[in-house]
Design a protein around this motif. Structure first.
Motif, mmCIF file in Angstrom:
data_model
loop_
_atom_site.group_PDB
_atom_site.id
_atom_site.type_symbol
_atom_site.label_atom_id
_atom_site.label_comp_id
_atom_site.label_asym_id
_atom_site.label_seq_id
_atom_site.Cartn_x
_atom_site.Cartn_y
_atom_site.Cartn_z
ATOM 1 N N ALA A 1 44.811 37.021 41.441
ATOM 2 C CA ALA A 1 43.951 37.732 42.401
ATOM 3 C C ALA A 1 44.715 38.888 43.045
ATOM 4 N N PRO A 2 44.064 40.036 43.183
ATOM 5 C CA PRO A 2 44.697 41.170 43.868
ATOM 6 C C PRO A 2 44.993 40.813 45.325
ATOM 7 N N ARG A 3 46.128 41.303 45.845
ATOM 8 C CA ARG A 3 46.542 41.024 47.214
ATOM 9 C C ARG A 3 46.394 42.301 48.039
ATOM 10 N N GLU A 4 45.736 42.162 49.172
ATOM 11 C CA GLU A 4 45.545 43.289 50.088
ATOM 12 C C GLU A 4 46.681 43.283 51.106
ATOM 13 N N VAL A 5 47.458 44.352 51.136
ATOM 14 C CA VAL A 5 48.517 44.521 52.128
ATOM 15 C C VAL A 5 48.273 45.857 52.803
ATOM 16 N N GLY A 6 47.737 45.780 54.021
ATOM 17 C CA GLY A 6 47.375 47.004 54.724
ATOM 18 C C GLY A 6 46.220 47.688 54.011
ATOM 19 N N LYS A 7 46.425 48.950 53.692
ATOM 20 C CA LYS A 7 45.386 49.703 52.989
ATOM 21 C C LYS A 7 45.579 49.686 51.479
ATOM 22 N N ARG A 8 46.614 49.021 51.014
ATOM 23 C CA ARG A 8 46.919 49.015 49.578
ATOM 24 C C ARG A 8 46.555 47.673 48.957
ATOM 25 N N THR A 9 46.255 47.739 47.668
ATOM 26 C CA THR A 9 45.950 46.546 46.885
ATOM 27 C C THR A 9 47.023 46.401 45.821
ATOM 28 N N TYR A 10 47.616 45.217 45.752
ATOM 29 C CA TYR A 10 48.670 44.942 44.783
ATOM 30 C C TYR A 10 48.220 43.854 43.818
ATOM 31 N N ASN B 1 39.795 45.268 36.859
ATOM 32 C CA ASN B 1 38.472 44.665 36.633
ATOM 33 C C ASN B 1 38.585 43.308 35.958
ATOM 34 N N ALA B 2 39.529 43.174 35.027
ATOM 35 C CA ALA B 2 39.716 41.886 34.357
ATOM 36 C C ALA B 2 40.148 40.820 35.355
ATOM 37 N N CYS B 3 41.042 41.180 36.277
ATOM 38 C CA CYS B 3 41.475 40.221 37.306
ATOM 39 C C CYS B 3 40.319 39.834 38.211
ATOM 40 N N LEU B 4 39.520 40.798 38.591
ATOM 41 C CA LEU B 4 38.369 40.504 39.452
ATOM 42 C C LEU B 4 37.345 39.638 38.727
ATOM 43 N N ASP B 5 37.180 39.861 37.425
ATOM 44 C CA ASP B 5 36.270 39.013 36.644
ATOM 45 C C ASP B 5 36.760 37.570 36.616
ATOM 46 N N LEU B 6 38.067 37.383 36.475
ATOM 47 C CA LEU B 6 38.621 36.029 36.465
ATOM 48 C C LEU B 6 38.410 35.337 37.809
ATOM 49 N N ILE B 7 38.552 36.070 38.886
ATOM 50 C CA ILE B 7 38.340 35.505 40.222
ATOM 51 C C ILE B 7 36.878 35.118 40.389
#
Length: 167
Positions: free
Chosen positions: A17-26, A2-8
């Motif tokens: 920013a979280p990275r989407e790779v396939g069905k997973r979020t890194y 949530n903190a990362c998403l708030d910064l974005i």
């Protein structure tokens, strides 16, 4: 997360920013995150420290090489670690900008706990801690900054009113 998403959402520090790779979020590793090799190096450097008798606890007994953690620290051990040992232990491990800021924070605490403090130096220290906190905000997420972090700013004023806090 949530903190990362708030910064974005605030358009700040898009490198987290979280990275989407396939069905997973890194989540990318933060600049202050240590790899296992770096943790081992940090713990080994602390394990090799020898201090004078009765200066602090025997540091090598506080380091768990199995878990790569510090265990059983007493209050005085934390003070010694923060003021003296941490700048040496992180040397060459963290990125230069993060290491430099943490070292400046350690030097600030070391100055606060000295036997004598020049009254002219207090003004410099007051400005210094504000800059240090601003730099820390560039590296650490907003969730790190609670009221205890900001209380550090009041230490200089307290020393002006109550004299040095050595021992």
């Amino acid at each position: 997360m949530n903190a990362c998403l708030d910064l974005i959402e605030m358009n700040v520090r898009e490198e987290v920013a979280p990275r989407e790779v396939g069905k997973r979020t890194y989540l990318p590793a933060a600049c202050y995150t240590l790899s296992k090799k770096e943790k081992t190096s940090f713990c080994e450097s602390l394990k090799g420290v020898k201090v004078p008798q009765d200066y602090s606890s025997i540091v090598k007994r506080l380091v768990s090489m199995n878990d790569l953690k510090l265990i059983g620290l007493k209050s005085h051990d934390c003070h010694v670690l923060m003021q003296q040992l941490l700048p040496v232990a992180i040397c060459g491990i963290l990125p230069k900008n993060v290491r430099h800021t943490i070292t400046r924070l350690c030097l600030f605490f070391n100055s606060m706990c000295s036997k004598e403090i020049d009254s002219q130096k207090l003004d410099e220290l007051e400005e210094e801690i504000i800059v240090i906190l601003c730099q820390l905000k560039m590296f650490f997420p907003p969730s790190f900054f609670d009221i205890m972090v900001y209380l550090v700013v009041n230490l200089v004023r307290e020393i002006r009113l109550c004299e040095p806090v050595y021992m």
